[in-house]
Design an enzyme around this catalytic site. Structure first.
Site, PDB file in Angstrom:
ATOM      1  N   LYS A  83      49.133  12.777  -5.609  1.00 57.34           N
ATOM      2  CA  LYS A  83      48.025  13.539  -6.103  1.00 57.34           C
ATOM      3  C   LYS A  83      47.213  12.343  -7.053  1.00 57.34           C
ATOM      4  CE  LYS A  83      46.350  17.574  -8.671  1.00 57.34           C
ATOM      5  NZ  LYS A  83      47.052  18.906  -9.332  1.00 57.34           N
ATOM      6  N   SER A 172      44.811  22.944  -7.131  1.00 59.47           N
ATOM      7  CA  SER A 172      43.988  21.548  -7.194  1.00 59.47           C
ATOM      8  C   SER A 172      44.755  20.705  -6.100  1.00 59.47           C
ATOM      9  CB  SER A 172      43.812  21.190  -8.403  1.00 59.47           C
ATOM     10  OG  SER A 172      45.062  20.881  -9.007  1.00 59.47           O
ATOM     11  N   SER A 196      48.389  24.959  -8.860  1.00 62.24           N
ATOM     12  CA  SER A 196      47.903  24.162  -8.023  1.00 62.24           C
ATOM     13  C   SER A 196      48.891  23.490  -7.178  1.00 62.24           C
ATOM     14  CB  SER A 196      47.431  22.730  -9.017  1.00 62.24           C
ATOM     15  OG  SER A 196      46.037  23.203  -9.365  1.00 62.24           O
TER      16      SER A 196
HETATM   17  N1  GLN Z   1      43.615  26.964 -10.190  1.00 60.65           N
HETATM   18  C1  GLN Z   1      44.100  27.213 -11.575  1.00 60.65           C
HETATM   19  C2  GLN Z   1      42.958  26.359 -12.422  1.00 60.65           C
HETATM   20  O1  GLN Z   1      41.746  26.324 -12.039  1.00 60.65           O
HETATM   21  C3  GLN Z   1      45.034  26.123 -11.459  1.00 60.65           C
HETATM   22  C4  GLN Z   1      44.954  24.718 -11.659  1.00 60.65           C
HETATM   23  C5  GLN Z   1      46.070  23.949 -11.530  1.00 60.65           C
HETATM   24  O2  GLN Z   1      47.269  24.402 -11.543  1.00 60.65           O
HETATM   25  N2  GLN Z   1      46.001  22.698 -11.761  1.00 60.65           N
HETATM   26  O3  GLN Z   1      42.869  26.246 -13.471  1.00 60.65           O
END
Ligand code: GLN
Length: 510
Positions: A83, A172, A196
């Site tokens: 990532k 994400s 994410s």
């Molecule tokens: N979807 C969640 C957010 O937008 C989690 C994102 C994540 O785990 N980085 O914050």
């Protein structure tokens, strides 16, 4: 000499064994991965940058090490996607944001991740992967600064779901999930703040593990919300994800929250007998908003666990309904503070202004996307005097209640089983203009994040989206008490052997 690219479809363990024994060389495997990325990724957008030369050089070093008679590491020659929130020494690291990407000179394309910030050091997990003889062919696309659930917040381009190119891969860490789902790398690292890793794993039919908060060092992970962020692994099967997690987990003095506890044999736990294990099912997770077909898939997976000799009983997590609100206060508060470092002075983008203040404004105005700005504003608001007690402090209290719910439940069960997401992968564009709808879809992953608990997504029976169409992946979510990643791997692996999703891969890949 090329080899058959299908070597990439072997499991992480098989691939490492083939390289260790010299049946295939790390260079051949790496070339295969780069060829596959070239063939498959233009339609998918999982990679922001590919470090082909560096990866081949690293692979050659692995082959040389073998030629000298030295033993190779646990990930010998295994290509692993990273990532882009993970710092890689001298290689572009953008975290999916313009703020870490220098502007083009006149005549060049406006926005190119290859002009991303080049950190002077590797993240802890990257050091660990290199030390285990893995090769790192590229940096995976993501929602900007890890904020989002669909990958549409990437400043560069969205990632497409290989099961249906019109749908989101989740976010994400969508690029990492798609790199694995589409067979470009056998494993990948992502980060999970509120889901994410687990949500994109569910949407792409891969396995994704978010370990206990503190299990994996955050050193060199570009911070979103520091009290929630954790690095974890993706692979096509539980064993692969377990092996990669085992390599990156463990104490690191450079992260003050890193836990000083022994790392269990996660891979060795795969295959362990799960008879007699108690599985809790929280009814709060099977309520309004859950697609009935997803519910049926997850319930049949839970029946499958019963068939394997687990006992299944209801548990209660009464504060679940407050988790979304609490998370979006805590996470935004922390991000508003963490993102203060992106000021145009030290790294990344700088947009000149007539004085320092104007330079900050211009840089942050141009560098951050809409969702990130929304969160900085929200977070600054909930931390401001007068609102701190009403929002931030209250959210922290809710967080404690959510954690206690789990502590109570784990007095009577060993793992908790739930859906990962309320629906299968949704169409690109469906939620991007409705942030609240996007936030609400995180309802099943956020509680474990607030409680700092380890959790895994493992594929269960695919279901057709509402309105018809080819079946899409569904994830079974398993949550365990702190530091019980091995137990998660054991249960997930046992289910994986009988899951109707076993062996399924996205159709129609070139
Ligand atoms: N979807 C969640 C957010 O937008 C989690 C994102 C994540 O785990 N980085 O914050």
């Amino acid at each position: 000499m090329g080899i058959d690219a299908s070597v990439l479809d072997r499991s992480v363990g098989d691939l490492a064994r083939l390289v260790q024994s010299g049946e295939v060389s790390a260079v051949e495997v790496t070339r295969a991965a780069i060829d596959r990325i070239e063939a498959r990724d233009p339609a998918l957008g999982a990679f922001l940058t590919v470090q082909a030369d560096e990866a081949i050089a690293a692979a050659r070093a692995v082959d040389d090490k073998r030629a000298r008679g030295e033993a190779l590491g646990k990930l010998a020659g295994v290509p692993i996607g990273l990532k882009d929130a993970l710092c890689t020494r001298d290689a572009p690291t953008t975290s999916g944001s313009k703020i870490l990407t220098r502007r083009a000179r006149p005549g060049e394309p406006d926005l190119d991740p290859a002009r991303g910030f080049r950190p002077p050091y590797d993240a802890h997990v990257v050091e660990r992967l290199r030390a285990a003889d893995a090769v790192l062919p590229g940096k995976c696309n993501m929602d900007e600064l890890a904020m989002g659930s669909s990958n549409e917040n990437s400043a560069f381009f969205p990632v497409k779901n290989p099961w249906d190119l019109t749908r989101a891969p989740g976010g994400s860490s969508g690029g990492s999930a798609v790199a694995v789902a589409a067979g470009m790398t056998p494993a990948a690292l992502g980060s999970d703040t509120g889901g994410s890793i687990r949500q994109p794993a569910a949407f792409t039919g891969t396995v994704g593990i978010k370990p206990t908060y503190g299990r994996v060092s955050r050193y060199g992970l570009i911070a979103f919300a520091s009290s929630l962020d954790q690095v974890g692994s993706f692979a096509r099967d539980v064993r692969g994800a377990a092996r990669v997690l085992e390599v990156v987990a463990g104490r690191d003095g450079r992260d003050a929250t890193s836990l000083d506890a022994p790392v269990d044999g996660y891979e060795a736990a795969c295959g362990r007998d799960v008879r007699g294990l108690r599985v809790g099912v929280p009814e709060e997770y099977f309520a309004e908003g859950l697609d009935p077909a997803v519910a049926a898939s997850v319930r049949s997976a839970i029946d499958g666990l019963r068939g394997l000799g687990c006992t299944v009983e209801p548990v209660h997590l009464p504060h679940t309904r407050y988790a979304v609100a609490a998370y979006y206060v805590v996470a935004t508060a922390e991000c508003s503070s963490n993102l203060a470092r992106f000021d145009g002075v030290r790294f990344g983008l700088r947009v000149p202004g007539r004085d320092l203040g104007a330079m900050y404004d211009a840089t942050r105005g141009a560098g951050f996307g809409r969702e990130v700005k929304r969160r900085i504003l929200l977070g600054t608001y909930v931390l401001s005097s007068g609102y701190y007690d009403a929002y931030y402090l209250r959210a922290q209290k809710v967080r404690t209640l959510v954690r206690r719910d789990f502590e109570d439940a784990f007095r009577s069960v060993d793992v908790i089983a739930t859906p990962v997401t309320p629906t299968v992968a949704f169409p690109l564009g469906e939620k991007v203009d409705d942030p609240l709808a996007m936030y609400l879809a995180d309802v099943y992953t956020l509680p474990a994040s607030l409680a700092g608990l380890p959790a895994i997504s493992v594929p269960c029976a695919p279901v057709s989206p509402g309105g018809g169409g080819a079946p899409l992946p569904v994830g079974l979510h398993l949550v365990a008490p702190p530091l019980h990643e091995a137990r998660l791997c054991a249960v997930a692996h046992a289910w994986e052997q009988i899951s109707p999703a076993r062996g399924l891969v996205p159709p129609g890949l070139p």
